[in-house]
Design a protein around this motif. Structure first.
Motif, mmCIF file in Angstrom:
data_model
loop_
_atom_site.group_PDB
_atom_site.id
_atom_site.type_symbol
_atom_site.label_atom_id
_atom_site.label_comp_id
_atom_site.label_asym_id
_atom_site.label_seq_id
_atom_site.Cartn_x
_atom_site.Cartn_y
_atom_site.Cartn_z
ATOM 1 N N TRP A 4 0.838 -1.212 0.000
ATOM 2 C CA TRP A 4 0.000 0.000 0.000
ATOM 3 C C TRP A 4 0.863 1.248 0.000
ATOM 4 O O TRP A 4 1.852 1.331 0.719
ATOM 5 C CB TRP A 4 -0.918 0.008 1.219
ATOM 6 C CG TRP A 4 -1.963 -1.056 1.166
ATOM 7 C CD1 TRP A 4 -1.936 -2.275 1.791
ATOM 8 C CD2 TRP A 4 -3.180 -1.010 0.424
ATOM 9 N NE1 TRP A 4 -3.060 -2.986 1.495
ATOM 10 C CE2 TRP A 4 -3.855 -2.238 0.654
ATOM 11 C CE3 TRP A 4 -3.772 -0.054 -0.401
ATOM 12 C CZ2 TRP A 4 -5.088 -2.531 0.081
ATOM 13 C CZ3 TRP A 4 -5.000 -0.347 -0.975
ATOM 14 C CH2 TRP A 4 -5.647 -1.573 -0.736
ATOM 15 N N ASP A 52 -6.044 -0.993 -6.332
ATOM 16 C CA ASP A 52 -6.931 -1.129 -5.185
ATOM 17 C C ASP A 52 -6.840 0.159 -4.381
ATOM 18 O O ASP A 52 -5.747 0.710 -4.195
ATOM 19 C CB ASP A 52 -6.534 -2.316 -4.309
ATOM 20 C CG ASP A 52 -6.844 -3.653 -4.962
ATOM 21 O OD1 ASP A 52 -7.628 -3.684 -5.930
ATOM 22 O OD2 ASP A 52 -6.295 -4.670 -4.502
ATOM 23 N N VAL A 53 -7.980 0.637 -3.918
ATOM 24 C CA VAL A 53 -8.055 1.835 -3.081
ATOM 25 C C VAL A 53 -8.532 1.417 -1.701
ATOM 26 O O VAL A 53 -9.509 0.663 -1.578
ATOM 27 C CB VAL A 53 -9.018 2.874 -3.694
ATOM 28 C CG1 VAL A 53 -9.218 4.053 -2.739
ATOM 29 C CG2 VAL A 53 -8.492 3.364 -5.036
ATOM 30 N N ARG A 54 -7.858 1.918 -0.669
ATOM 31 C CA ARG A 54 -8.250 1.596 0.706
ATOM 32 C C ARG A 54 -8.538 2.870 1.481
ATOM 33 O O ARG A 54 -7.737 3.812 1.472
ATOM 34 C CB ARG A 54 -7.153 0.790 1.405
ATOM 35 C CG ARG A 54 -7.529 0.364 2.836
ATOM 36 C CD ARG A 54 -6.592 -0.696 3.373
ATOM 37 N NE ARG A 54 -5.269 -0.171 3.686
ATOM 38 C CZ ARG A 54 -4.264 -0.922 4.146
ATOM 39 N NH1 ARG A 54 -4.438 -2.244 4.305
ATOM 40 N NH2 ARG A 54 -3.090 -0.380 4.408
ATOM 41 N N THR A 85 -9.637 4.301 5.362
ATOM 42 C CA THR A 85 -9.619 3.943 6.776
ATOM 43 C C THR A 85 -10.418 4.979 7.560
ATOM 44 O O THR A 85 -10.116 6.172 7.516
ATOM 45 C CB THR A 85 -8.184 3.871 7.318
ATOM 46 O OG1 THR A 85 -7.434 2.930 6.542
ATOM 47 C CG2 THR A 85 -8.178 3.430 8.780
ATOM 48 N N GLN A 127 -11.775 -0.402 7.810
ATOM 49 C CA GLN A 127 -11.203 -0.210 6.482
ATOM 50 C C GLN A 127 -12.095 -0.820 5.413
ATOM 51 O O GLN A 127 -12.733 -1.856 5.625
ATOM 52 C CB GLN A 127 -9.802 -0.841 6.403
ATOM 53 C CG GLN A 127 -8.780 -0.139 7.289
ATOM 54 C CD GLN A 127 -7.399 -0.729 7.165
ATOM 55 O OE1 GLN A 127 -7.230 -1.945 7.032
ATOM 56 N NE2 GLN A 127 -6.383 0.134 7.189
ATOM 57 N N GLU A 183 -11.964 -1.586 1.040
ATOM 58 C CA GLU A 183 -11.125 -1.609 -0.155
ATOM 59 C C GLU A 183 -11.986 -1.865 -1.390
ATOM 60 O O GLU A 183 -12.925 -2.653 -1.355
ATOM 61 C CB GLU A 183 -10.073 -2.720 -0.054
ATOM 62 C CG GLU A 183 -9.142 -2.613 1.133
ATOM 63 C CD GLU A 183 -8.220 -3.832 1.257
ATOM 64 O OE1 GLU A 183 -8.121 -4.607 0.275
ATOM 65 O OE2 GLU A 183 -7.647 -4.020 2.335
ATOM 66 N N ARG A 184 -11.632 -1.205 -2.488
ATOM 67 C CA ARG A 184 -12.281 -1.440 -3.771
ATOM 68 C C ARG A 184 -11.244 -1.287 -4.885
ATOM 69 O O ARG A 184 -10.241 -0.589 -4.726
ATOM 70 C CB ARG A 184 -13.422 -0.447 -4.008
ATOM 71 C CG ARG A 184 -14.590 -0.587 -3.054
ATOM 72 C CD ARG A 184 -15.351 -1.887 -3.236
ATOM 73 N NE ARG A 184 -16.530 -1.935 -2.386
ATOM 74 C CZ ARG A 184 -16.534 -2.360 -1.117
ATOM 75 N NH1 ARG A 184 -15.397 -2.764 -0.553
ATOM 76 N NH2 ARG A 184 -17.663 -2.383 -0.423
ATOM 77 N N SER A 185 -11.519 -1.916 -6.007
ATOM 78 C CA SER A 185 -10.639 -1.814 -7.171
ATOM 79 C C SER A 185 -11.199 -0.796 -8.155
ATOM 80 O O SER A 185 -12.413 -0.778 -8.406
ATOM 81 C CB SER A 185 -10.506 -3.173 -7.865
ATOM 82 O OG SER A 185 -9.880 -4.115 -7.026
ATOM 83 N N GLU A 192 -5.144 5.360 0.514
ATOM 84 C CA GLU A 192 -4.045 4.475 0.147
ATOM 85 C C GLU A 192 -4.387 3.752 -1.149
ATOM 86 O O GLU A 192 -5.560 3.463 -1.417
ATOM 87 C CB GLU A 192 -3.799 3.440 1.246
ATOM 88 C CG GLU A 192 -3.335 4.020 2.568
ATOM 89 C CD GLU A 192 -3.293 2.951 3.644
ATOM 90 O OE1 GLU A 192 -2.183 2.487 3.991
ATOM 91 O OE2 GLU A 192 -4.389 2.560 4.125
ATOM 92 N N LYS A 210 -2.896 0.505 -3.898
ATOM 93 C CA LYS A 210 -1.984 -0.605 -4.164
ATOM 94 C C LYS A 210 -1.993 -0.863 -5.663
ATOM 95 O O LYS A 210 -3.055 -0.997 -6.277
ATOM 96 C CB LYS A 210 -2.418 -1.868 -3.423
ATOM 97 C CG LYS A 210 -1.503 -3.066 -3.648
ATOM 98 C CD LYS A 210 -2.083 -4.346 -3.059
ATOM 99 C CE LYS A 210 -2.035 -4.321 -1.540
ATOM 100 N NZ LYS A 210 -2.497 -5.622 -0.957
#
Length: 241
Positions: free
Chosen positions: A6, A41-43, A45, A51, A53-55, A94, A96
């Motif tokens: 990340w 991927d987006v995170r 928080t 948390q 997460e989605r793409s 964040e 990835k």
């Protein structure tokens, strides 16, 4: 600095794309660059540590430490409503990536390329349009873009300029209502419309299809019936139909 892959990302700019979609530019220190068609991927928080997460596909490509996402709202979603309505320049999240190596386009020696997008499926294909234009390969690329209405078309103005300037040829399809003066049909993208818009199978184009699952399966099946070899059709699906 990355932790578990990340990377910290700061929202650099936001712009309204449609009534339900936004384009986000994220500054990502150390970003290694990406190929057209890849995703991240987006995170997010929350303050309590929760948390989500989605793409999301990248509308940008190449080197540099700023990436572009175009996010269409899923009303019942956890992440997209925040990104479309609430996130502001300066906010932190964040990412990835870059992720994905199959649904990508790179310049250099290919034959014709056919892009077919449904709704927000335009995002990775927009990166391909930009990459082909910058590589002076626009004449070998065609785009068929199916949207509910003109107002629902992400990147509508940029695509209009591309087609008018002799770049990538763009064919529009509308499923709910069309702009004033439209002479074509309105409704689900059918086999005749696909045949009229895409490269002939004899040209052996590489075809990229992206959009909701039902749209992608419908288009891929139609392309095969029209004579396009399945192994030359690459697909990327977004959620439900």
């Amino acid at each position: 600095m990355t932790v578990g892959g990340w990377r910290p990302a700061r929202v650099a700019a936001v712009a309204e794309a449609t009534p339900t979609a936004r384009v986000l530019h994220l500054a990502v220190p150390g970003w290694p660059g990406n190929d057209a068609g890849q995703h991240v991927d987006v995170r997010l928080t929350a303050e309590d540590g929760y948390q989500a997460e989605r793409s999301y596909s990248l509308g940008s490509y190449g080197p540099g430490e700023t990436i572009e996402l175009a996010v269409d709202e899923i009303p019942e979603g956890e992440v997209s409503p925040y990104l479309v309505h609430d996130v502001l320049p300066g906010d932190e999240l964040e990412v990835k990536g870059p992720l994905g190596g199959y649904f990508v386009w790179r310049p250099g020696g290919e034959g014709p390329v056919q892009l077919v997008a449904g709704g927000s499926g335009i995002v990775p294909l927009m990166a391909m349009v930009r990459a082909a234009t910058d590589a002076s390969a626009a004449a070998s690329v065609r785009l068929l873009y199916s949207v509910r209405t003109p107002e629902n078309a992400i990147y509508r103005d940029e695509l209009a300029r591309t087609g008018a300037d002799g770049g990538v040829a763009v064919t529009w399809a509308y499923t709910r209502h069309a702009p004033q003066g439209w002479s074509g049909g309105v409704g689900r993208l059918d086999e005749d419309a696909i045949r009229a818009a895409v490269w002939e199978p004899e040209r052996e184009p590489t075809v990229y299809v992206c959009g909701p699952t039902g749209f992608v399966e419908h288009v891929a099946d139609a392309l095969v019936r029209l004579g396009h070899p399945p192994q030359r059709i690459r697909t990327e699906r977004f959620g439900g139909a």
